[in-house]
Enzyme design. Structure first.
Site, short mmCIF file in Angstrom:
data_model
loop_
_atom_site.label_atom_id
_atom_site.label_comp_id
_atom_site.label_asym_id
_atom_site.label_seq_id
_atom_site.Cartn_x
_atom_site.Cartn_y
_atom_site.Cartn_z
N ASN A 430 0.84 -1.20 0.00
CA ASN A 430 0.00 0.00 0.00
C ASN A 430 0.87 1.25 0.00
O ASN A 430 1.59 1.52 0.98
CB ASN A 430 -0.89 0.03 1.25
N GLU A 431 0.86 1.99 -1.10
CA GLU A 431 1.45 3.34 -1.22
C GLU A 431 2.97 3.40 -1.08
O GLU A 431 3.53 4.48 -0.94
CB GLU A 431 0.78 4.34 -0.25
N ASP A 432 3.65 2.27 -1.18
CA ASP A 432 5.12 2.33 -1.07
C ASP A 432 5.75 2.96 -2.30
O ASP A 432 6.80 3.61 -2.21
CB ASP A 432 5.69 0.93 -0.83
N SER A 485 -0.36 -0.79 -4.67
CA SER A 485 -1.57 0.02 -4.79
C SER A 485 -1.25 1.39 -4.21
O SER A 485 -0.97 1.49 -3.01
CB SER A 485 -2.73 -0.63 -4.03
#
Length: 842
Positions: A430-432, A485
């Site tokens: 998530n959002e890395d 994502s």
């Protein structure tokens, strides 16, 4: 012949602060699984951290190490059997000792452990099991210090969290408290056996015409010594045996194949049945059953369709050959203390999604790989699962021990969950990749050498684009893998033409008007949101003093962890609504804003589905809360839906009508009114057959409730299946027409299927007093009562009180004259007070 036996070690535990050497330090543990905060509360050593400011007075627990102990009797061990000590999950740095001998050192919360303790338990009688849980907070900081070469950047919590394989939200998030749990967070038991089934799974090949399916079943065996075992597989449907077949294991794997004619398929909610087949395997030796294991699975195909089109490159899901618009939500862990969450509570969350016409849940990468009961509920209810791997908002380090641990974690969890038909995609993080962009870390998409990635300042790419896809390919080859994502072919994560997108320019970022939300979307909107307060009953739970029940009180601000929430809530309120100083009205106004925001986003993005799948889905942030709080959740910690839940439900109705006038940005034109406004009317349908219906559009004065023009009625409208039917466009002349709503309805075969009401914006300019609303009870039985809602003038956002055990069929309702609506209420008992309600301008 000895059979497989299990002995639970759920009781008889005690625990203490590891530093306290006094004999009286030991305190009883009611039951495991548990975490230390629960055990301290049970012993009167800790106040409930969810109440008031108690989180702060619970912070000392975060910086301690804890020891758990159990004295147990050696179980009976038949000849030829071994004893294994099995932990399904230890949180997180755990050193396990049996009779003072170290048998396990674990540092990954997401792994299970199985230790052969046969020799250690040779002596009969009592044995002592002791587990030291080292402080994860301090260990993480120590690991960070040891690796100054790594760039420790990220969003939310202490960046040191990235060094530890523990649920990342425990370090605090912008919706949750800092509660560093420790303990035996999953089941612990002794297993006694000479052989067992260590894994059971299926691979399904469904013919393109769905007339046949081949089901290959595999059982992985673990045997002690002599390996002359037989495996008998049984395939069943609804408790009835369909086929049976035996197999002799080779290299400890038994395999059979079944041909299924006219299989009953697994479908998402609203598209068909959620048929689950059962595969069971009986492990036998000399005609004696040693163990039987069963799992349920579904026959279905799941594809992610990414192909070039006029909008860029598509991103949508196709199940059993049917394109599915994925309206749904993101999921965070349902509690900061995970062992509070029961299978029943999981079930209620997932059933609420189905009631809300949602079809997909995204298990977010800063929490956990969820409990089996979560996925079982999704399988049975028909909610597709977008499953992140557990990496969130950071630049994760990649020293060899972590990479080895990550590979084991991924393999274990994909194997554990691969039989669930609800899981349709695995996603790397998530959002890395957003952290990579915002921190200027190196990412050359054209460089395809994984070893070179490890030498950059963004080494975690090696996890997301090498380790994890390899694990999914080997372990669950038919499930699609997506590196992150948001992510789209290595392009910037805000690119609206490819992949999935997190759209935070409403609330965060540029704080755009929510009325234009749909213009900000991409090919698949996997995060977007708007905060709202929970209902007053939830606020009453965590606010102890009446004096603190005002909108800007210290304790309310403390229970909102979002940076700058004061400014953001104030901005969206003051731009759109007449503000209030009493808490109850203020709470309601924040809920109106959230409901409107979600409606504008979903309504527009669903309409785009019909334009060459321009938008493949929308997963709002977030469905749920992990404690009683003020957040983006549309259903609060106590499972009380906010108005936004109902607004989303209406927009995701199988057939939904939409009417909207163009946005006039009053704040950049000094509040000058527009001279004219264009409007549009359309119908969205997720049904797979064409409908023929009647569509009506009315123009109703807000001031008088009278119609200012004749209604426009279109008969015999062909409503296209699984897409959008654009009905008409028009123009409002504000020099002629007084402020009015556009009220749209659609009927099929005489049945009213959907409504929509478009209002002049902003609401603060409208006089919504003296509406002439009437709420009349028209029927009452022991199980339910029906209320009829009628009005003389248009009413905005009628919200019913949410009461535990009581359900309303609809809420956050717009009502116009001449269109009475009926609401069904279930769960009210004789003598209960009627539900209260609020509406805008009341």
């Amino acid at each position: 012949m000895a059979t497989f036996a299990q002995h639970s070690l759920s009781s008889g535990w005690s625990f203490k602060d590891s530093d306290d050497q006094s004999p009286e330090a030991w305190l009883p543990v009611p039951i495991v699984p548990s975490v230390v905060q629960q055990d301290l509360q049970a012993n009167g050593k800790l106040e409930d951290p969810f109440i008031g400011f108690n989180e702060l007075s619970a912070r000392w627990v975060n910086e301690k190490s804890w020891t758990y102990r159990n004295v147990f009797q050696k179980p009976e061990v038949p000849a030829g059997s071994s004893i294994f000590l099995v932990f399904d999950g230890l949180d997180t740095f755990a050193k396990v000792k049996l009779d003072d001998q170290t048998i396990l050192e674990s540092d990954n919360m997401f792994l299970a452990h199985r230790i052969d303790v046969t020799k250690l338990l040779e002596a009969g009688g009592e044995h002592t099991l002791e587990i030291d849980f080292d402080c994860a907070l301090l260990r993480a900081r120590e690991l960070r210090k040891q690796h100054p070469e790594h760039k420790w950047v990220g969003f939310n919590g202490d960046p040191a969290r990235m060094s530890v394989r523990k649920a990342q939200y425990h370090w605090g998030w912008d919706w949750g408290p800092v509660l560093m749990t420790a303990g035996i967070w999953k089941e612990v038991r002794l297993e006694v056996y000479s052989a067992r089934v260590s894994d059971l799974w299926t691979e399904v090949d469904l013919a393109a015409d769905h007339a046949t399916a081949q089901v290959s079943a595999f059982a992985e065996l673990e045997t002690r010594g002599d390996a002359s075992y037989q495996a008998t597989f049984t395939l069943s449907l609804a408790g009835q045996e369909i086929a049976k077949q035996s197999s002799t294991p080779e290299n400890n794997v038994a395999k059979v194949s079944f041909d299924v004619s006219n299989p009953s398929l697994w479908w998402p909610n609203g598209y068909g049945d959620q048929t689950l087949y059962e595969i069971s395997v009986s492990l036998e030796k000399e005609e004696t059953q040693v163990q039987q294991v069963s799992k349920k699975f579904g026959i279905r195909t799941a594809e992610v369709i990414q192909q070039p089109d006029k909008h860029g490159k598509s991103f949508f899901f196709r199940i059993n050959g049917v394109d599915i618009f994925c309206g749904g939500a993101c999921w965070i862990p349902a509690d900061s203390l995970l062992t509070n969450v029961t299978p029943d509570r999981y079930r209620k969350w997932i059933e609420l999604m189905a009631v809300g016409h949602q079809v997909m849940i995204r298990v977010w990468g800063g929490g956990i790989y969820e409990d089996e009961s979560f996925y079982q509920a999704c399988d049975e209810v028909g909610i597709m699962v977008w499953q992140d791997f557990m990496f969130g908002c950071g630049n994760y380090p990649t020293w060899p021990e972590i990479l080895e641990s990550v590979e084991k974690e991924a393999t274990y969890n994909v194997r554990r969950l691969r039989h669930h038909p609800s899981i349709v995609i695995w996603v790397g993080n998530n959002e890395d990749y957003q952290v990579q962009e915002q921190s200027g870390l190196t990412y050359n998409f054209e460089d395809k050498d994984p070893q070179s990635w490890l030498k950059t300042d963004f080494p975690a790419r090696y996890i997301y684009e090498h380790i994890l896809p390899d694990v999914v390919k080997k372990t669950s080859p038919s499930t699609y893998y997506h590196p992150g994502s948001p992510w789209g072919d290595g392009k910037i994560t805000s690119d609206p033409t490819v992949g999935d997108m997190h759209q935070w320019n409403v609330w965060h970022g540029t704080q755009e008007k929510y009325q234009i939300f749909d213009t900000l979307g991409g090919r698949f909107n996997s995060e977007f949101g708007m905060e709202a307060f929970p209902h007053m009953a939830t606020i009453d739970h965590f606010v102890e003093n009446e004096a603190d029940k005002y909108p800007q009180s210290h304790v309310l601000d403390f229970h909102n962890k979002a940076d700058g929430h004061e400014r953001r809530i104030a901005t969206y309120l003051v731009e759109n609504l007449r503000t209030a100083t009493d808490l109850e009205t203020y709470v309601y106004l924040t809920q109106v804003v959230q409901a409107e925001t979600m409606m504008f986003g979903y309504r527009g993005w669903r309409r785009q589905w019909g334009d060459e799948r321009h938008c493949g889905g929308a997963l709002l942030w977030q469905l749920n809360d992990c404690w009683p709080t003020i957040s983006w959740a549309i259903v609060d910690y106590f499972l009380r839906p906010k108005p936004a839940f109902y607004a989303v439900r209406r927009v995701l109705n199988p057939v939904a009508i939409g009417v909207r006038r163009e946005h006039h940005d009053w704040s950049v034109c000094h509040a000058q009114p527009p001279k004219t406004s264009k409007y549009e009317l359309w119908v969205s349908s997720s049904l797979l057959k064409e409908l023929v219906g009647k569509v009506e559009l009315r123009f109703i004065s807000i001031k008088t409730g009278l119609e200012i023009h004749d209604a426009i009625v279109h008969e015999d409208v062909k409503i296209v299946p699984n897409g959008t039917t654009n009905i008409l466009e028009g123009v409002i002349d504000h020099a002629v027409d007084e402020p009015h709503v556009l009220a749209a309805r659609v009927w099929v075969d005489g049945e009213l299927l959907a409504r929509d009401v478009d209002w002049p914006q902003p609401f603060k300019y409208l006089d919504l007093s003296d509406r002439g609303l009437e709420v009349t009870r028209i029927s009452k039985t022991e199980k339910e009562q029906k209320l009829e809602l009628s009005t003389r003038k248009p009413v905005k956002c009628l919200v019913f009180e949410e009461r535990d055990g009581v359900r309303v069929s609809d809420s956050a309702i717009d009502i116009v004259p001449g269109d009475d609506q009926v609401v069904t209420i279930t769960g009210l008992k004789p003598g209960d007070a009627q539900l209260t309600y609020k509406f805008l301008g009341q």
